[in-house]
Structure formats: C-alpha cells, structure tokens
Write a protein that holds these residues in place. Structure first.
Motif, PDB file in Angstrom:
ATOM      1  N   SER A   1       0.594 108.006  11.826  1.00 17.40           N
ATOM      2  CA  SER A   1       0.058 107.514  13.044  1.00 17.40           C
ATOM      3  C   SER A   1      -1.321 106.762  12.395  1.00 17.40           C
ATOM      4  O   SER A   1      -1.813 106.255  13.240  1.00 17.40           O
TER       5      SER A   1
ATOM      6  N   LEU B   1      -1.515 103.646  10.608  1.00 18.95           N
ATOM      7  CA  LEU B   1      -0.919 102.792  11.298  1.00 18.95           C
ATOM      8  C   LEU B   1      -2.592 102.243  11.846  1.00 18.95           C
ATOM      9  O   LEU B   1      -2.702 101.072  11.910  1.00 18.95           O
ATOM     10  N   GLU B   2      -2.727 103.188  12.504  1.00 18.08           N
ATOM     11  CA  GLU B   2      -4.066 102.952  13.421  1.00 18.08           C
ATOM     12  C   GLU B   2      -5.121 102.216  12.963  1.00 18.08           C
ATOM     13  O   GLU B   2      -5.723 101.478  12.975  1.00 18.08           O
TER      14      GLU B   2
ATOM     15  N   LEU C   1       0.510 100.582  16.339  1.00 21.04           N
ATOM     16  CA  LEU C   1       1.463 102.153  16.277  1.00 21.04           C
ATOM     17  C   LEU C   1       1.833 101.748  17.833  1.00 21.04           C
ATOM     18  O   LEU C   1       2.775 102.819  17.856  1.00 21.04           O
TER      19      LEU C   1
END
Length: 201
Positions: free
Chosen positions: A12, A15-16, A28
């Motif tokens: 996470s 991706l962010e 995300l």
C-alpha cells in the motif's frame, strides 16, 4: 507463516508513493477498493479463511505492475508478487495460486477457478455500483492522459462495447451488480451521437 498484514502495509505504501499521478484510476484507491470487494464476495461465496487470505493477497498485488508499465502489467504484477511474497512466508505453491488469480484479470478475463472468478468480479465490481460514473470519469481521464482515447464519444463507444461483452462469474455478483450494469449500458448508449452504433448493439 504468511505475513499478510506486513505485505499489505508495504505494498500500500509503495503504490501510494511510487505510482505516477497520471494514473487517476489505477492507483491505491482502486487496489483498496478491489481488496474490499474481494473480501465481501468471498464471504458471500462462503470461501474458507485460508483461501480468502490468498485471494486478498492477489487483490493487493493485481495492479502493482503499473509501477513499471501498463501493457502486460499483469505479468509484471506476478513478478513483483513472487519477489515480496517469497520474503514474507508464502510457499511456492501459494505464490503460484496468487499469480494464477492475477493473470485471470487480464482482459478478456479468464479465471480458472473460484478464487480467480472472485478476483475478476472484484476488479470490475464498480461496473454495477452507485459510484460507477465517478470512477468511469477517473478512468477516462487516465486513458486521455496516456493518449489511449481521444474524446468522450470514443470513450462511450468503448465502454458500451466492453460492458456489453463483460460478464460477472459469481452468483452473488450476477444478482447484485448485473441489473445495475445493464441500466448503465443503456445510459451510455444514449449518449453516443452516432445512432448506427446504437441500432447495431
């Protein structure tokens, strides 16, 4: 032992931070959305907890390939999954299962088992949801940013064709999302200016 929570936090965060801003849909938010949909469908389809965790792992990784490229991102997602999962307690057999689910989401979708069907349905859950037009607008912006579609007319034609050919695999999704999706297809067709397209559908 599998370390799903650690993997979830790690991916996470990645991706962010690392996905380009031009990806207004494949970001995300989309990954977490698919994760949530997969969890809901798994419960509705009575998937055992052990299998559910593998499904959620696949949901988490299914679009990580966008960190590197759009075309063939599913295979890239598998490479990324293989690397990180092998470091976090997943067995080679489990990693293979996860990759099988990720590859099933390639368009046209081709799931080989129940978990693959659920991930495919979760990935396109939004097609029959209340927030469809908002998310569709985000995808349109992304594709325009990458010069894949040129205008709204072309986008509406592509959406109508794609959604008309699409099918949900699980009984729960067919019941919950299909009727709404059908309504949206008609709405999109009504926006297309060339009536020949509408008559041919």
């Amino acid at each position: 032992m599998r370390q799903f929570q650690q993997v979830k936090e790690l991916i996470s965060g990645k991706l962010e931070k690392e996905l380009p801003a031009r990806l207004t849909y494949h970001n995300l938010h989309h990954t977490l959305d698919v994760l949530q949909a997969a969890e809901r469908i798994a419960v509705e389809e009575s998937i055992p907890e052990n299998e559910k965790e593998l499904l959620l792992t696949a949901a988490l990784f299914h679009d990580t390939g966008f960190l590197k490229k759009r075309d063939g991102h599913e295979a890239e997602s598998c490479n990324i999954a293989q690397y990180y999962l092998s470091l976090h307690g997943y067995t080679p057999v489990e990693i293979e299962q996860v990759c099988g689910m990720i590859m099933a989401t390639r368009i046209p979708q081709s799931p080989m088992d129940k978990l693959g069907e659920i991930l495919c349905d979760a990935d396109l859950d939004y097609l029959g949801r209340d927030d469809f037009f908002m998310l569709s607008a985000r995808l349109f912006t992304e594709l325009k940013n990458e010069a894949i579609v040129k205008d709204e007319e072309e986008w509406n034609r592509e959406q109508a064709e794609f959604m008309g050919a699409h099918q949900y695999f699980t009984a729960s999704q067919v019941k919950l999302r299909q009727p709404v999706k059908e309504r949206y297809i008609e709405l999109i067709k009504s926006k297309i200016t060339n009536q020949i397209f509408n008559e041919n559908q």
